[in-house]
Design a protein around this motif. Structure first.
Motif, mmCIF file in Angstrom:
data_model
loop_
_atom_site.group_PDB
_atom_site.id
_atom_site.type_symbol
_atom_site.label_atom_id
_atom_site.label_comp_id
_atom_site.label_asym_id
_atom_site.label_seq_id
_atom_site.Cartn_x
_atom_site.Cartn_y
_atom_site.Cartn_z
ATOM 1 N N GLY A 41 93.672 -48.551 90.056
ATOM 2 C CA GLY A 41 92.363 -48.324 90.651
ATOM 3 C C GLY A 41 91.474 -47.393 89.864
ATOM 4 N N GLU A 110 92.584 -50.249 102.434
ATOM 5 C CA GLU A 110 92.349 -49.760 101.072
ATOM 6 C C GLU A 110 92.603 -48.262 100.944
ATOM 7 N N ARG A 111 92.241 -47.512 101.986
ATOM 8 C CA ARG A 111 92.461 -46.060 101.974
ATOM 9 C C ARG A 111 93.646 -45.658 102.842
ATOM 10 N N CYS A 112 94.441 -46.646 103.250
ATOM 11 C CA CYS A 112 95.645 -46.379 104.048
ATOM 12 C C CYS A 112 95.328 -45.596 105.324
#
Length: 544
Positions: A41, A110-112
């Motif tokens: 990422g 995506e950001r958990c």
């Protein structure tokens, strides 16, 4: 189109998240002993620029181990993972993975940041589509090469301290097979036949339940990544009181081959599977590790086992007795432990008395022996896909015990357990790193639940679910058949009405002539009356 999609997937390497990251199986990484790959990422080690984690020194516990393994510095698994790496990614927040690219168990997005609970169901409560999907996912994992991980085929010493890496490529499924072999193999003391058998970093001691819990969670995670199906959960086989291998059907895990009772039916996809790391005695005699080569088909002959070792599949009463034991582990915390929930669940404590070192195996171990084949060898047991169903149910018993007794964290031993089993010990051979005591918690804290632990109404709903799904799939056909029946009924009624109207008011002829001039004689009316007008009612007459 579906087959084409599978072929395309098989041609691609699919990431997995288990032991020995490919990026860390290099000469440079092994010699520097640093495993901190970059997160794609942002291109930084462990995703540091994005705040996902950082590369840190590994600190291992210095608590004393039990006396079962009297050596030090001989086995690569001691003080895991220091022989191979002393620096790894330490992830922050809800991030996880060897490079912090993934989410902790139970978190998504995506950001958990999305918390979600999955439900593991009884395999017999799955719909037909779900059963087919499960078998397809298993086979896809078996046929798909792992792109992120490799498995070690030599010791660190044989790798010449990292200058000669010895690793092999295997499928996603076989990464897990190798892991179970590697964690339970005998310690190699140097030279052919020189091994120490009384050692296992995932069995025979307190870490049995936490280690297999993490194993299943990672396996579940890999299937979701492979298939893109984030709703997937491992089903379980509730084998209590079973008289035979209920899941051994061609629709599920494969029936017995009619040509060879030790093999799986050719009608099952699992009959084509090849095993690896299944010849423990041969490796010990040669003093080597498994080389990850194929070693023949999966073997299974359920029920034709040694009855002196295992009488039958465990019963509901034995499961209940095991659950009643209040102490997680006791005494030496090994196979000799008395009145130990862990030892009784694992199968070395008698499931009727709780006494350790039982002459007969019970519970978890009994099912392995009952399967009488690949499942019956500790090191090679994960080759049989029934292993997953079995251990999911064993994990559900562990979960039930945790909820019933609500043990304090201190019940998990910090010291003096057999090597690899103390609370702060990192589980072999996982990277990312997990400590044993971190998984002495409820499954709900890890994002999953078992259907048979739901409340009564929810359990009833779950048991009816596959039948309702079948009804939902077949109701259009039922409706069509009903409509056809209505149309036929209407048509028949119309035909009868037409015939009735055509002959209303007419009578049969008084005498009917047949071919050849034969004339049927008249008979007297069935109902007679003295009224002269009776002859005006021909419906009361009949002809022969």
């Amino acid at each position: 189109m579906w087959l084409l999609g599978v072929v395309v997937l098989l041609l691609c390497l699919v990431p997995t998240h288990l032991q020995f990251p490919r990026l860390c199986a290099t000469q440079e990484a092994l010699q520097t002993r640093e495993c901190c790959p970059a997160w794609q990422g942002d291109g930084s080690a462990c995703g540091a620029r994005s705040g996902r984690g950082s590369c840190e020194d590994v600190s291992v516990t210095d608590q004393p181990d039990g006396p079962q393994y009297p050596f030090s510095g001989l086995d690569d698994r001691e003080k895991w993972p220091l022989v191979f790496f002393n620096r790894t990614c330490q992830c922050t927040g809800n991030f996880m993975g060897f490079n912090c690219a993934d989410c902790k168990f139970g978190y998504f997005g995506e950001r958990c940041s999305e918390r979600r609970e999955s439900l593991r169901r009884n395999i017999f409560h799955l719909t037909r589509a779900e059963r087919n999907r499960f078998v397809s996912y298993l086979n896809l994992a078996k046929q798909t090469l792992s792109s992120d991980y490799v498995v070690a085929t030599g010791t660190y010493r044989e790798m010449q301290n990292g200058s000669n890496p010895l690793f092999a490529n295997v499928s996603i499924y076989d990464v897990f097979v190798w892991m179970h072999y590697y964690v339970s193999r005998n310690a190699l003391l140097g030279g052919p036949g020189n091994v120490w058998a009384d050692v296992d970093f995932a069995h025979w001691a307190p870490a049995f339940s936490p280690w297999h819990r993490v194993y299943l969670l990672h396996w579940e995670h890999e299937i979701r990544k492979l298939t893109g199906d984030t709703t997937f959960s491992i089903p379980y086989w509730d084998w209590r009181d079973a008289q035979s291998c209920d899941v051994c059907t061609d629709e599920l895990m494969g029936s017995r081959s009619p040509m060879n009772p030790n093999l799986i039916s050719p009608s099952s996809v699992f009959s084509s599977w090849q095993v690896l790391c299944s010849q423990a005695e041969e490796y010990n005699n040669r003093g080597v590790l498994c080389d990850a080569r194929e070693e023949g088909p999966v073997r299974r002959n359920p029920g034709n086992h040694d009855r002196n070792l295992v009488e039958r599949i465990p019963t509901s009463a034995e499961v209940e007795f095991t659950l009643s034991l209040p102490n997680y582990d006791t005494g030496p915390m090994d196979r000799n432990a008395n009145m130990s929930f862990r030892n009784t669940l694992e199968g070395f404590g008698d499931p009727q008395t709780g006494l350790g070192s039982s002459s007969r195996l019970g519970m978890h171990a009994a099912l392995h022996v009952f399967m009488n084949g690949s499942m019956s060898s500790v090191q090679g047991s994960a080759n049989d896909p029934i292993f997953l169903l079995h251990h999911a149910f064993v994990d559900s018993i562990y979960e039930q015990w945790l909820r019933r007794h609500n043990p304090a964290p201190s019940q998990y031993p910090e010291a003096n357990a057999p090597i690899g089993h103390n609370g702060d010990y990192y589980m072999v051979p996982f990277i990312p790193l997990h400590q044993n005591k971190e998984y002495f918690i409820s499954s709900k804290d890890l994002g999953y639940e078992y259907s048979h632990l739901l409340d009564t109404n929810q359990r009833l709903s779950e048991s009816l679910r596959p039948y309702l799904e079948e009804l939902r799939e077949t109701w259009p056909w039922i409706l069509c058949a009903a409509l056809c029946g209505v149309f036929v009924t209407i048509a028949v009624a119309a035909a009868v009405q037409t015939v009735t109207q055509r002959y209303r008011g007419s009578s049969w002829p008084q005498g009917r002539s047949w071919k050849g001039g034969f004339v049927l004689p008249e008979r007297q009316p069935l109902i007679r009356s003295g009224d002269k007008d009776d002859t005006n009612h021909p419906n009361y007459q009949t002809t022969m």
